[in-house]
Design a protein around this motif. Structure first.
Motif, PDB file in Angstrom:
ATOM      1  N   LEU A   1       0.829  -1.202   0.000  1.00 52.12           N
ATOM      2  CA  LEU A   1       0.000   0.000   0.000  1.00 52.12           C
ATOM      3  C   LEU A   1       0.865   1.254   0.000  1.00 52.12           C
ATOM      4  O   LEU A   1       0.617   2.201  -0.746  1.00 52.12           O
ATOM      5  N   ARG A   2       1.887   1.239   0.812  1.00 48.77           N
ATOM      6  CA  ARG A   2       2.797   2.382   0.928  1.00 48.77           C
ATOM      7  C   ARG A   2       3.513   2.661  -0.399  1.00 48.77           C
ATOM      8  O   ARG A   2       3.585   3.804  -0.845  1.00 48.77           O
ATOM      9  N   ASP A   3       4.014   1.603  -1.044  1.00 50.25           N
ATOM     10  CA  ASP A   3       4.674   1.765  -2.342  1.00 50.25           C
ATOM     11  C   ASP A   3       3.688   2.294  -3.389  1.00 50.25           C
ATOM     12  O   ASP A   3       4.009   3.200  -4.158  1.00 50.25           O
ATOM     13  N   ASN A   4       2.485   1.714  -3.420  1.00 47.90           N
ATOM     14  CA  ASN A   4       1.453   2.167  -4.361  1.00 47.90           C
ATOM     15  C   ASN A   4       1.113   3.636  -4.127  1.00 47.90           C
ATOM     16  O   ASN A   4       0.980   4.416  -5.072  1.00 47.90           O
ATOM     17  N   PHE A   5       0.943   4.002  -2.861  1.00 50.94           N
ATOM     18  CA  PHE A   5       0.577   5.374  -2.515  1.00 50.94           C
ATOM     19  C   PHE A   5       1.653   6.361  -2.951  1.00 50.94           C
ATOM     20  O   PHE A   5       1.350   7.399  -3.546  1.00 50.94           O
ATOM     21  N   ARG A   6       2.897   6.039  -2.689  1.00 47.48           N
ATOM     22  CA  ARG A   6       3.993   6.927  -3.087  1.00 47.48           C
ATOM     23  C   ARG A   6       4.000   7.142  -4.604  1.00 47.48           C
ATOM     24  O   ARG A   6       4.148   8.265  -5.084  1.00 47.48           O
ATOM     25  N   PHE A   7       3.834   6.053  -5.347  1.00 50.26           N
ATOM     26  CA  PHE A   7       3.857   6.131  -6.809  1.00 50.26           C
ATOM     27  C   PHE A   7       2.662   6.928  -7.341  1.00 50.26           C
ATOM     28  O   PHE A   7       2.826   7.839  -8.165  1.00 50.26           O
ATOM     29  N   ILE A   8       1.480   6.617  -6.872  1.00 45.57           N
ATOM     30  CA  ILE A   8       0.265   7.274  -7.367  1.00 45.57           C
ATOM     31  C   ILE A   8       0.251   8.746  -6.980  1.00 45.57           C
ATOM     32  O   ILE A   8      -0.156   9.600  -7.771  1.00 45.57           O
ATOM     33  N   PHE A   9       0.706   9.071  -5.782  1.00 48.50           N
ATOM     34  CA  PHE A   9       0.782  10.468  -5.357  1.00 48.50           C
ATOM     35  C   PHE A   9       1.628  11.269  -6.338  1.00 48.50           C
ATOM     36  O   PHE A   9       1.239  12.351  -6.775  1.00 48.50           O
ATOM     37  N   GLN A  10       2.792  10.734  -6.702  1.00 45.39           N
ATOM     38  CA  GLN A  10       3.673  11.434  -7.643  1.00 45.39           C
ATOM     39  C   GLN A  10       3.022  11.589  -9.008  1.00 45.39           C
ATOM     40  O   GLN A  10       3.210  12.606  -9.676  1.00 45.39           O
ATOM     41  N   GLN A  11       2.239  10.604  -9.410  1.00 44.69           N
ATOM     42  CA  GLN A  11       1.537  10.692 -10.686  1.00 44.69           C
ATOM     43  C   GLN A  11       0.471  11.785 -10.645  1.00 44.69           C
ATOM     44  O   GLN A  11       0.374  12.597 -11.558  1.00 44.69           O
ATOM     45  N   LEU A  12      -0.321  11.804  -9.586  1.00 43.63           N
ATOM     46  CA  LEU A  12      -1.421  12.762  -9.490  1.00 43.63           C
ATOM     47  C   LEU A  12      -0.946  14.197  -9.289  1.00 43.63           C
ATOM     48  O   LEU A  12      -1.569  15.137  -9.776  1.00 43.63           O
ATOM     49  N   PHE A  13       0.145  14.372  -8.567  1.00 39.49           N
ATOM     50  CA  PHE A  13       0.627  15.723  -8.291  1.00 39.49           C
ATOM     51  C   PHE A  13       1.767  16.145  -9.217  1.00 39.49           C
ATOM     52  O   PHE A  13       2.336  17.218  -9.036  1.00 39.49           O
TER      53      PHE A  13
END
Length: 150
Positions: free
Chosen positions: A8-20
């Motif tokens: 979850l943590r890895d997914n969140f870090r990656f998706i956050f960078q994509q969205l922002f």
């Protein structure tokens, strides 16, 4: 639990960078015992310092929460996801980022998006809504966007 948390943590870090379009984010457990721990969300938007979710603006907080939701979706498989007005607190730029990422996720998961945002409706494959006839009777209206465009 810790294995899923790491995913979850890895997914969140990656998706956050994509969205922002940059920045960093992190998830931290509030205790050494994962069965009793809470979860803290931290975000560093491009050009800003790392801070807890509670200190972000409303729109930033909403897009960070969306990144977390999408990270959860990537941890498991879901064939259908209903999102009700999830894009409402987003400004135009962040809504566009959200919609681009949603289109990527739609390759694997079917989304029903309840929205009033025109830019979301334009991208939809189908639209469903309610219309009131002159006699005051409400009826369901549906439009297949591919068929309407063709």
């Amino acid at each position: 639990l810790l294995e899923i948390f790491d995913q979850l943590r890895d997914n969140f870090r990656f998706i956050f960078q994509q969205l922002f379009a940059g920045g960093q984010a992190d998830l931290k457990l509030t205790s050494d015992d994962p069965n009793e721990a809470g979860l803290e969300i931290f975000a560093q938007l491009p050009g800003k310092k790392m801070q807890p979710l509670t200190l972000l603006s409303g729109g930033e907080r909403a897009l960070t929460a969306i990144a977390f939701l999408f990270a959860l979706l990537r941890c498991g498989s879901s064939t259908l996801c209903v999102l009700d007005e999830i894009d409402a607190p987003l400004d135009e730029v962040n809504a566009e980022r959200f919609l681009c990422y949603l289109e990527e996720l739609a390759q694997e998961t079917q989304f029903i998006l309840v929205t009033h945002r025109k830019q979301a409706m334009i991208r939809a494959q189908a639209l469903y809504g309610l219309a009131m006839t002159p006699g005051g009777v409400t009826s369901l209206v549906s439009v297949d966007m591919k068929q309407a465009a063709g």
